[in-house]
Design an enzyme around this catalytic site. Sequence first.
Site, PDB file in Angstrom:
ATOM      1  N   GLY A 103       0.767  -1.237   0.000  1.00  0.00           N
ATOM      2  CA  GLY A 103       0.000   0.000   0.000  1.00  0.00           C
ATOM      3  C   GLY A 103       0.796   1.284   0.000  1.00  0.00           C
ATOM      4  N   ASP A 104       2.055   1.252   0.484  1.00  0.00           N
ATOM      5  CA  ASP A 104       2.856   2.481   0.565  1.00  0.00           C
ATOM      6  C   ASP A 104       4.327   2.153   0.351  1.00  0.00           C
ATOM      7  OD1 ASP A 104       3.298   5.225   0.949  1.00  0.00           O
ATOM      8  OD2 ASP A 104       3.673   4.971   3.086  1.00  0.00           O
ATOM      9  N   LEU A 105       4.602   1.410  -0.699  1.00  0.00           N
ATOM     10  CA  LEU A 105       5.962   0.917  -0.926  1.00  0.00           C
ATOM     11  C   LEU A 105       6.739   1.889  -1.801  1.00  0.00           C
ATOM     12  CD1 LEU A 105       8.015  -1.190  -0.407  1.00  0.00           C
ATOM     13  CD2 LEU A 105       6.941  -2.684  -2.084  1.00  0.00           C
TER      14      LEU A 105
ATOM     15  N   ASN B 142      10.762   3.170   2.396  1.00  0.00           N
ATOM     16  CA  ASN B 142      10.211   2.039   3.139  1.00  0.00           C
ATOM     17  C   ASN B 142      10.904   0.723   2.804  1.00  0.00           C
ATOM     18  OD1 ASN B 142       8.394   3.305   4.819  1.00  0.00           O
ATOM     19  ND2 ASN B 142       6.647   3.083   3.441  1.00  0.00           N
TER      20      ASN B 142
END
Length: 313
Positions: free
Chosen positions: A191-193, A197
Amino acid sequence: MPPSVVVPADLDGQRALGPEWAAWLDRLPAITRSVLDDWELTPEGTSWHGFCSLVLPVTTGDGTLAALKVGLPDDESEHEHLALQRWGGRGAVRLLRADPGRRALLLERLDREDLTESWDLEACAVVASRYADLHVAAMPQLRAQASYVETWLAALARDAQEVPIPRRLVEQALALGRDLVTEPATAVIHGDLHYGNVLRGRRDGEDTWLVIDPKPTNGDPHYELEPMLRDRFAEYAAPGAAGSVRDGVRRRFHALVDAAGFDEDRARDWVVIRSVLNAHWAHEDAVRAHRRLDADEREHVTACITVAKAVQD
């Protein structure tokens, strides 16, 4: 008694995002102290933080080097521990212990080095190689990403006349999104790669890159690409960059699609949807605070629009 916990100034600045944030930040030192005490952890070194979490390097009672993460109790973080358990350290940071009620995770200690200093196409290849590890079969405990997207699209449609995005892109995102959210979720997605991260760690005695900070849901793996195109945006126009900003966006896009074996059209559609939604969120933040977009928000909106256009030109 554990030592006092100090919330970093940048994290404490998130109070401006609303009363829920302020209330959590007020509680954060006490929550963190209680976890340190209950789990018999000894903090060491300087803390760091994400957008909505505090991270302390710690040592466990048996001398294991670890990191304690205490996050904002929102929907996005509720199932982080479940995804980390499912991945079991394959392509991602290992989870050592969790207390979902306090949003506390004890994680293996990774290096602070992330992918922000790596050449962008090299970093794209690393991230694309992690997709296969992370995109395991959908888990019944996780929410469907489509449920979030439906809510976000409804808000975008509500603000379509006011949002500072070309109307053509707004209508396109709404049409594409309404089609894609009707399809079944096939996999767990991060979802937020993005570059920040992914941290350096070790597996089987060798250095490797490991994913952190998932916002896990069940969804379409093609949803993942957009953060990699928007992050490190200034580099597209930096001195020495090859070609135009458009060329740079497209190079990253095709590097990710090719390395991951994704369907290009489907990946492009999700990039357009997510780019427009991200621009709309900046508008919502400004409206919520009863002000105009500030300089950083205007820059963010411009980046989102540029990415959405570039992948289609």
